[in-house]
Design a protein around this motif. Structure first.
Motif, short mmCIF file in Angstrom:
data_model
loop_
_atom_site.label_atom_id
_atom_site.label_comp_id
_atom_site.label_asym_id
_atom_site.label_seq_id
_atom_site.Cartn_x
_atom_site.Cartn_y
_atom_site.Cartn_z
N VAL A 189 0.87 -1.18 0.00
CA VAL A 189 0.00 0.00 0.00
C VAL A 189 0.90 1.23 0.00
CG1 VAL A 189 -1.81 1.28 1.21
CG2 VAL A 189 -1.79 -1.22 1.28
N ASP A 190 0.87 1.97 -1.07
CA ASP A 190 1.73 3.16 -1.22
C ASP A 190 3.19 2.84 -0.92
OD1 ASP A 190 -0.36 4.71 -2.01
OD2 ASP A 190 -0.66 5.71 -0.09
N GLY A 191 3.67 1.70 -1.37
CA GLY A 191 5.06 1.32 -1.19
C GLY A 191 5.36 0.64 0.14
N TYR A 192 4.36 0.48 1.00
CA TYR A 192 4.58 -0.16 2.30
C TYR A 192 4.12 -1.62 2.25
CZ TYR A 192 6.00 4.20 4.36
OH TYR A 192 6.70 5.34 4.63
N LYS A 220 -8.28 -1.21 1.37
CA LYS A 220 -7.08 -0.58 0.83
C LYS A 220 -7.25 0.93 0.71
CE LYS A 220 -3.62 -0.92 -2.82
NZ LYS A 220 -3.18 -1.65 -4.04
N GLU A 235 -4.78 3.53 2.61
CA GLU A 235 -4.06 4.60 1.91
C GLU A 235 -4.30 5.94 2.59
OE1 GLU A 235 -4.07 2.75 -2.64
OE2 GLU A 235 -5.59 4.21 -2.04
N GLN A 259 -1.49 8.35 4.40
CA GLN A 259 -1.37 9.76 4.02
C GLN A 259 -1.40 10.64 5.27
OE1 GLN A 259 -4.49 11.20 1.46
NE2 GLN A 259 -3.73 13.30 1.47
N LYS A 319 1.95 10.18 7.19
CA LYS A 319 3.07 10.82 6.50
C LYS A 319 3.05 12.33 6.65
CE LYS A 319 3.48 7.33 2.81
NZ LYS A 319 3.28 7.07 1.36
#
Length: 216
Positions: free
Chosen positions: A154-157, A202, A206, A210, A213
């Motif tokens: 998920v988003d690179g994780y 998902k 995400e 967000q 982050k």
């Protein structure tokens, strides 16, 4: 530890992970028939420590979870898990109310959505040793054999769709997302079967990433 104590610990872990204990209420999003995103609540799915795996299982796991390349600081959300979705995100998912849901395996928040047919939550698994690596180890010893274990990201994780029982066709999907090599959160959903529960899980995962982050 004597044999009786070992049996009690193993039994407790099995009951919890089976979804009968109210432990992991996890955030998830769904796509309704008309296409608008909503949230729902998944059945609890506590994750046991690897040493609670079946006695007949191999002693050591043979695979490892992917490493988290950019670990995230989630301390703010452990103190206030309901802030894992910003006010704007909650409005987008039509959240109507929320409440804290702390439990033996970590901390979380439950959101009610719309008129109440749908609800969901997020849980940070602070008491699961070795983070997502523990989930992979349980896969090596057959813990998910009667359910599902599907690595993704998920988003690179690193992430894994995983549960002991497969109710996805009925609108129940669970997604585990690593935020470091030692910790992950679970995003899951129970929603009407006409919704895509896994896509929703998902979507919300995400949104949570967000938020973390950006430190919102």
């Amino acid at each position: 530890m004597n044999a009786q104590k070992q049996h009690e610990n193993s039994t407790r872990a099995r009951v919890a992970i089976g979804g009968t204990a109210v432990v992991l209420m996890v955030l998830a999003g769904a796509v309704t028939a008309c296409g608008a995103p909503v949230l729902d609540r998944a059945a609890p799915t506590p994750i046991p420590a690897l040493d609670s795996a079946p006695a007949e299982a191999p002693a050591q796991p043979v695979s490892a979870a992917p490493k988290v390349q950019q670990p995230l600081d989630v301390s703010k959300y452990l103190a206030d898990p309901c802030s894992s979705l910003t006010a704007t995100q909650q409005a987008e998912f039509n959240v109507s109310s929320s409440r804290i849901n702390d439990h033996d395996f970590g901390v979380g928040c439950i959101w009610n959505v719309g008129s109440g047919r749908t609800n969901s939550g997020v849980s940070y698994l602070i008491n699961v040793p070795n983070g997502l690596g523990n989930v992979y180890g349980l896969n090596d010893v057959g813990w998910w054999d009667h359910g599902y274990f599907e690595p993704t990201e998920v988003d690179g994780y690193p992430a894994v769709y995983a549960a002991m029982v497969d109710f996805r066709a009925k609108g129940d999907c669970k997604l585990l997302v690593a935020v470091s090599d030692q910790m992950f959160f679970e995003s899951s959903m129970v929603t009407p079967a006409t919704n895509n529960a896994c896509a929703g899980a998902k979507n919300v995962a995400e949104a949570i990433l967000q938020t973390i982050k950006e430190g919102a």
